[in-house]
Scaffold this motif. Sequence first.
Motif, PDB file in Angstrom:
ATOM      1  N   ARG A 179       0.839  -1.190   0.000  1.00 33.03           N
ATOM      2  CA  ARG A 179       0.000   0.000   0.000  1.00 33.03           C
ATOM      3  C   ARG A 179       0.878   1.246   0.000  1.00 33.03           C
ATOM      4  NH1 ARG A 179      -3.084  -3.822   2.408  1.00 33.03           N
ATOM      5  NH2 ARG A 179      -5.351  -3.717   2.069  1.00 33.03           N
ATOM      6  N   ILE A 180       0.473   2.240  -0.768  1.00 32.83           N
ATOM      7  CA  ILE A 180       1.222   3.491  -0.813  1.00 32.83           C
ATOM      8  C   ILE A 180       0.507   4.511   0.059  1.00 32.83           C
ATOM      9  CG2 ILE A 180       2.097   5.345  -2.264  1.00 32.83           C
ATOM     10  CD1 ILE A 180       2.186   3.399  -4.569  1.00 32.83           C
ATOM     11  N   TYR A 181       1.237   5.046   1.024  1.00 28.54           N
ATOM     12  CA  TYR A 181       0.695   6.063   1.928  1.00 28.54           C
ATOM     13  C   TYR A 181       1.187   7.425   1.454  1.00 28.54           C
ATOM     14  CZ  TYR A 181      -0.600   2.165   4.894  1.00 28.54           C
ATOM     15  OH  TYR A 181      -1.180   1.004   5.368  1.00 28.54           O
ATOM     16  N   ALA A 182       0.250   8.251   1.010  1.00 33.27           N
ATOM     17  CA  ALA A 182       0.575   9.601   0.553  1.00 33.27           C
ATOM     18  C   ALA A 182       0.161  10.590   1.640  1.00 33.27           C
ATOM     19  CB  ALA A 182      -0.146   9.914  -0.752  1.00 33.27           C
ATOM     20  N   ILE A 183       1.108  11.396   2.078  1.00 34.01           N
ATOM     21  CA  ILE A 183       0.869  12.373   3.140  1.00 34.01           C
ATOM     22  C   ILE A 183       1.078  13.766   2.571  1.00 34.01           C
ATOM     23  CG2 ILE A 183       1.571  13.187   5.426  1.00 34.01           C
ATOM     24  CD1 ILE A 183       2.626  10.420   6.025  1.00 34.01           C
ATOM     25  N   GLY A 184       0.151  14.659   2.850  1.00 38.06           N
ATOM     26  CA  GLY A 184       0.296  16.027   2.372  1.00 38.06           C
ATOM     27  C   GLY A 184      -0.725  16.948   2.994  1.00 38.06           C
ATOM     28  N   ARG A 185      -0.691  18.192   2.557  1.00 36.39           N
ATOM     29  CA  ARG A 185      -1.647  19.182   3.053  1.00 36.39           C
ATOM     30  C   ARG A 185      -2.863  19.228   2.138  1.00 36.39           C
ATOM     31  NH1 ARG A 185      -0.458  22.197   7.135  1.00 36.39           N
ATOM     32  NH2 ARG A 185       1.670  22.367   7.920  1.00 36.39           N
ATOM     33  N   ASP A 186      -4.026  19.359   2.745  1.00 36.24           N
ATOM     34  CA  ASP A 186      -5.269  19.467   1.982  1.00 36.24           C
ATOM     35  C   ASP A 186      -5.235  20.767   1.191  1.00 36.24           C
ATOM     36  OD1 ASP A 186      -7.898  19.797   1.081  1.00 36.24           O
ATOM     37  OD2 ASP A 186      -8.727  18.763   2.813  1.00 36.24           O
ATOM     38  N   ASN A 187      -5.379  20.671  -0.122  1.00 35.59           N
ATOM     39  CA  ASN A 187      -5.296  21.845  -0.979  1.00 35.59           C
ATOM     40  C   ASN A 187      -6.403  22.859  -0.683  1.00 35.59           C
ATOM     41  OD1 ASN A 187      -4.173  23.430  -2.994  1.00 35.59           O
ATOM     42  ND2 ASN A 187      -5.352  22.470  -4.625  1.00 35.59           N
ATOM     43  N   THR A 200      -1.892  -1.053  -4.242  1.00 32.96           N
ATOM     44  CA  THR A 200      -1.244  -1.373  -5.516  1.00 32.96           C
ATOM     45  C   THR A 200      -1.753  -2.677  -6.115  1.00 32.96           C
ATOM     46  OG1 THR A 200       0.601  -2.501  -4.406  1.00 32.96           O
ATOM     47  CG2 THR A 200       0.846  -0.140  -4.851  1.00 32.96           C
ATOM     48  N   GLU A 201      -2.373  -3.530  -5.311  1.00 36.45           N
ATOM     49  CA  GLU A 201      -2.906  -4.790  -5.835  1.00 36.45           C
ATOM     50  C   GLU A 201      -4.221  -4.557  -6.566  1.00 36.45           C
ATOM     51  OE1 GLU A 201      -4.248  -9.260  -4.320  1.00 36.45           O
ATOM     52  OE2 GLU A 201      -3.159  -7.907  -2.960  1.00 36.45           O
ATOM     53  N   THR A 202      -5.114  -3.803  -5.958  1.00 33.72           N
ATOM     54  CA  THR A 202      -6.415  -3.533  -6.588  1.00 33.72           C
ATOM     55  C   THR A 202      -6.383  -2.295  -7.467  1.00 33.72           C
ATOM     56  OG1 THR A 202      -7.169  -2.187  -4.714  1.00 33.72           O
ATOM     57  CG2 THR A 202      -7.566  -4.574  -4.607  1.00 33.72           C
ATOM     58  N   GLN A 203      -5.292  -1.505  -7.374  1.00 36.85           N
ATOM     59  CA  GLN A 203      -5.152  -0.260  -8.132  1.00 36.85           C
ATOM     60  C   GLN A 203      -6.293   0.715  -7.839  1.00 36.85           C
ATOM     61  OE1 GLN A 203      -2.398   0.483 -10.795  1.00 36.85           O
ATOM     62  NE2 GLN A 203      -1.681  -0.731  -9.060  1.00 36.85           N
ATOM     63  N   THR A 204      -6.677   0.774  -6.572  1.00 36.43           N
ATOM     64  CA  THR A 204      -7.749   1.676  -6.149  1.00 36.43           C
ATOM     65  C   THR A 204      -7.355   2.369  -4.852  1.00 36.43           C
ATOM     66  OG1 THR A 204      -8.850  -0.106  -4.922  1.00 36.43           O
ATOM     67  CG2 THR A 204      -9.565   0.272  -7.209  1.00 36.43           C
ATOM     68  N   TRP A 205      -8.015   3.495  -4.605  1.00 35.63           N
ATOM     69  CA  TRP A 205      -7.824   4.204  -3.341  1.00 35.63           C
ATOM     70  C   TRP A 205      -8.715   3.567  -2.274  1.00 35.63           C
ATOM     71  CZ3 TRP A 205      -4.016   7.639  -2.790  1.00 35.63           C
ATOM     72  CH2 TRP A 205      -3.496   8.225  -3.947  1.00 35.63           C
ATOM     73  N   GLU A 206      -8.174   3.425  -1.083  1.00 36.90           N
ATOM     74  CA  GLU A 206      -8.958   2.877   0.013  1.00 36.90           C
ATOM     75  C   GLU A 206      -9.818   3.980   0.623  1.00 36.90           C
ATOM     76  OE1 GLU A 206      -6.420   0.678   2.655  1.00 36.90           O
ATOM     77  OE2 GLU A 206      -6.114  -0.887   1.139  1.00 36.90           O
ATOM     78  N   PRO A 207     -10.988   3.614   1.148  1.00 35.69           N
ATOM     79  CA  PRO A 207     -11.934   4.651   1.610  1.00 35.69           C
ATOM     80  C   PRO A 207     -11.470   5.409   2.846  1.00 35.69           C
ATOM     81  CG  PRO A 207     -12.741   2.443   2.124  1.00 35.69           C
ATOM     82  CD  PRO A 207     -11.550   2.259   1.243  1.00 35.69           C
ATOM     83  N   GLU A 208     -10.612   4.765   3.679  1.00 36.83           N
ATOM     84  CA  GLU A 208     -10.202   5.426   4.910  1.00 36.83           C
ATOM     85  C   GLU A 208      -9.231   6.571   4.634  1.00 36.83           C
ATOM     86  OE1 GLU A 208      -9.829   2.218   4.377  1.00 36.83           O
ATOM     87  OE2 GLU A 208     -11.318   1.247   5.658  1.00 36.83           O
ATOM     88  N   LYS A 209      -9.465   7.702   5.293  1.00 31.43           N
ATOM     89  CA  LYS A 209      -8.565   8.850   5.237  1.00 31.43           C
ATOM     90  C   LYS A 209      -8.247   9.250   6.671  1.00 31.43           C
ATOM     91  CE  LYS A 209     -11.698  10.710   2.743  1.00 31.43           C
ATOM     92  NZ  LYS A 209     -12.567  11.613   1.951  1.00 31.43           N
ATOM     93  N   THR A 210      -7.007   9.654   6.888  1.00 32.57           N
ATOM     94  CA  THR A 210      -6.578  10.008   8.240  1.00 32.57           C
ATOM     95  C   THR A 210      -6.131  11.451   8.284  1.00 32.57           C
ATOM     96  OG1 THR A 210      -5.801   7.743   8.591  1.00 32.57           O
ATOM     97  CG2 THR A 210      -5.040   9.415  10.149  1.00 32.57           C
ATOM     98  N   THR A 211      -6.666  12.212   9.215  1.00 34.03           N
ATOM     99  CA  THR A 211      -6.232  13.588   9.425  1.00 34.03           C
ATOM    100  C   THR A 211      -5.229  13.620  10.564  1.00 34.03           C
ATOM    101  OG1 THR A 211      -8.375  14.424   8.702  1.00 34.03           O
ATOM    102  CG2 THR A 211      -6.975  15.939   9.934  1.00 34.03           C
ATOM    103  N   SER A 212      -4.107  14.296  10.345  1.00 42.19           N
ATOM    104  CA  SER A 212      -3.060  14.345  11.362  1.00 42.19           C
ATOM    105  C   SER A 212      -3.504  15.167  12.565  1.00 42.19           C
ATOM    106  CB  SER A 212      -1.791  14.962  10.763  1.00 42.19           C
ATOM    107  OG  SER A 212      -0.853  15.242  11.777  1.00 42.19           O
ATOM    108  N   ASP A 213      -3.128  14.669  13.744  1.00 44.21           N
ATOM    109  CA  ASP A 213      -3.418  15.416  14.958  1.00 44.21           C
ATOM    110  C   ASP A 213      -2.169  16.104  15.504  1.00 44.21           C
ATOM    111  OD1 ASP A 213      -2.036  13.206  15.752  1.00 44.21           O
ATOM    112  OD2 ASP A 213      -3.555  12.428  17.127  1.00 44.21           O
TER     113      ASP A 213
END
Length: 374
Positions: A179-187, A200-213
């Motif tokens: 799985r590729i974890y992309a971290i950045g600022r919300d535009n 990378t196996e299903t070539q899809t984005w997973e539904p879970e999103k994490t906001t940094s605390d």
Amino acid sequence: MLRRGFLLRSKTSSKTLAPKEVSPSEPPFLTTTSLPHDIVVNILAHVPRSHYPKLSLVSKYFRSIVRSREIYARRSSLGCTEHCLYLILSNLRTKENRCYILLRNGSHPRLVLVPSLPALPRGPYRSSFAAAGSKIYMFGDGNDGSTALSIDCESHTVRSLPSMPEPLVYTVADVIDGRIYAIGRDNRDLDKMMVVVFNTETQTWEPEKTTSDVEAGDMYHGSVVMAGKMYTKDFDSSYVYEPEGRKWGTDEVMNSKEWRYGCVVDDVLYYYECEEDCVKELRAFDRKERCWRVVKGLEALLAETRSSLWSKTGSYGGKLALFFPKGDERRGEEIWCAEISLERRQGGEIWGKVEWCGRLVTGFQLKESLDVVV
């Protein structure tokens, strides 16, 4: 290798190795040897990939083989895959970002443009790259921060991926367990740091999103993975993200050094300290011992880099690639690379040995180096 294959053929009965029906477009020497297609693929699969550009010039038949998925599947089944170093370079004159391969032929490596790959998208923000298997993934560039694409390093083709679920800028990305974890600022809200996950196996984005605390700055100084955790660096601090539990934290020991543009080899973080007011040293962070060390044995190499104002490191098949500049930046400085093998010794000491060092290119800016298995 073809000569060896011909000798093997001459000692084998015609009943054992039946000739293949050869089309008129195939080269005459393949017709006379009567080598079946499967045998030719086997032979070429054992050839180092750095020779494939020359092989593709032999004939259309060879070109079709070395560009096919078939030969890479055969390389994998025969255990002939190898690590290839891909570089994303920005041309200082045209401003285009293009993809290059570092071809190694003994002690004289050379940088070759991948002509079939177009210039990569450019936007107002820094994009992030990650390598998983034989593919390179790019995230977060473009005007809205939602661009996502993959580069197939077997066929050298580009494919657009589903847009990122959140438009992110100043991103970093790394691979953990497929799985590729992309971290950045919300535009849309630059005060919000977010993590999105691409499978990378299903070539899809997973539904879970994490906001940094945690209050993190721009993460464009890079990220690394150690022991299943993702470490990132901004101007002031080091942060750690644990996918299991989706937890954020800081690391005070890592904070003691400015480990910008580092890499991980055998679960050890390396970076080259080239700040103007610091001693120029290649440093290593031993996660298990929770301490920083200086890599020894590189005095002659580092003496050549004393005037470097930047450096980047990359992992390369269990070795370390150190990139550094030479020359006048205004005239288009040269980018140099040194490949370094690493050895752990008693007492925890780490020693480096320079396998080769040379100039790669002039008039370009290094965006990313990626270790790809093909």
